[in-house]
Design an enzyme around this catalytic site. Structure first.
Site, short mmCIF file in Angstrom:
data_model
loop_
_atom_site.label_atom_id
_atom_site.label_comp_id
_atom_site.label_asym_id
_atom_site.label_seq_id
_atom_site.Cartn_x
_atom_site.Cartn_y
_atom_site.Cartn_z
N CYS A 85 3.09 -3.33 3.83
CA CYS A 85 2.36 -2.10 4.21
C CYS A 85 3.16 -1.42 5.31
O CYS A 85 4.35 -1.70 5.46
CB CYS A 85 0.91 -2.41 4.58
N ASP B 82 0.88 -1.16 0.00
CA ASP B 82 0.00 0.00 0.00
C ASP B 82 0.92 1.21 0.00
O ASP B 82 2.14 1.08 -0.19
CB ASP B 82 -1.01 -0.04 1.17
N THR C 297 2.95 -1.68 8.62
CA THR C 297 3.33 -2.64 9.65
C THR C 297 3.42 -4.08 9.15
O THR C 297 3.97 -4.95 9.83
CB THR C 297 2.28 -2.65 10.77
N HIS D 181 5.67 -31.53 10.08
CA HIS D 181 4.96 -30.26 9.86
C HIS D 181 3.76 -30.44 8.94
O HIS D 181 2.82 -29.66 8.98
CB HIS D 181 5.90 -29.22 9.28
N HIS E 207 8.80 -24.73 8.48
CA HIS E 207 7.77 -25.31 9.33
C HIS E 207 6.35 -25.06 8.83
O HIS E 207 5.48 -25.89 9.01
CB HIS E 207 7.87 -24.75 10.76
#
Ligand code: RB5
Length: 142
Positions: A65, A8, A67, A133, A98
């Site tokens: 973005c 963004d 964060t 996994h 994993h």
């Protein structure tokens, strides 16, 4: 491997840096935009990009973005997407080994371009370990 990258307005500078680094490494990477810092809504980029991974048009996606949080929440709403929000090198590898993550989210307001480039590179070049996994990852799919 075909990779798509988007952001963004809060992630456009870091996206440019990661995109240029991947291009220089010879990665087949497509920029979904945006290319200016005009304000946009992260779900409008996360959702279509995640769908391009879930339908097989691209193998992996990187979403950036401010964060990384909005991008990761949005991408994880799409079926088949395992988006990992990563801001350190250890987690970049574990998110592949994993979790078999197919989308990577990062935040431009959290880390700088040096670490982001290292994370993107590690994440793209680390294989899923499968084995124990697989049971856990298949439970996510169910
Ligand atoms: C935009 O201001 C900011 O909210 C966005 O880039 C992101 O950090 C959201 O999770």
């Amino acid at each position: 491997m075909k990779v798509i990258i988007a952001s963004d307005h809060g992630g456009v500078k870091l996206k440019r840096s990661v995109f240029e680094m991947l291009k220089a490494q010879g990665v087949d990477v497509t920029n979904f935009g945006p290319d200016t810092d005009e304000s946009v809504d992260y779900p409008d980029y996360a959702q279509p990009v995640a769908e391009k991974v879930s339908d097989g048009e691209f193998d992996r996606a990187i979403l950036i973005c401010g964060t990384g949080i909005g991008m990761s929440i949005s991408a994880n709403k799409v079926k088949g997407i395992r988006c990992a929000l990563v801001h350190d090198s250890f987690s970049a590898k574990a998110a592949r080994q994993h979790n078999n993550s197919n989308v990577l989210a990062m935040g431009e307001r959290v880390i700088g371009p040096g670490l982001a480039n290292e994370i993107a590179s590690l994440w793209l070049n680390t294989e899923y370990e499968g084995g124990r996994h697989e049971r856990r990852v298949s439970k996510i799919e169910k």
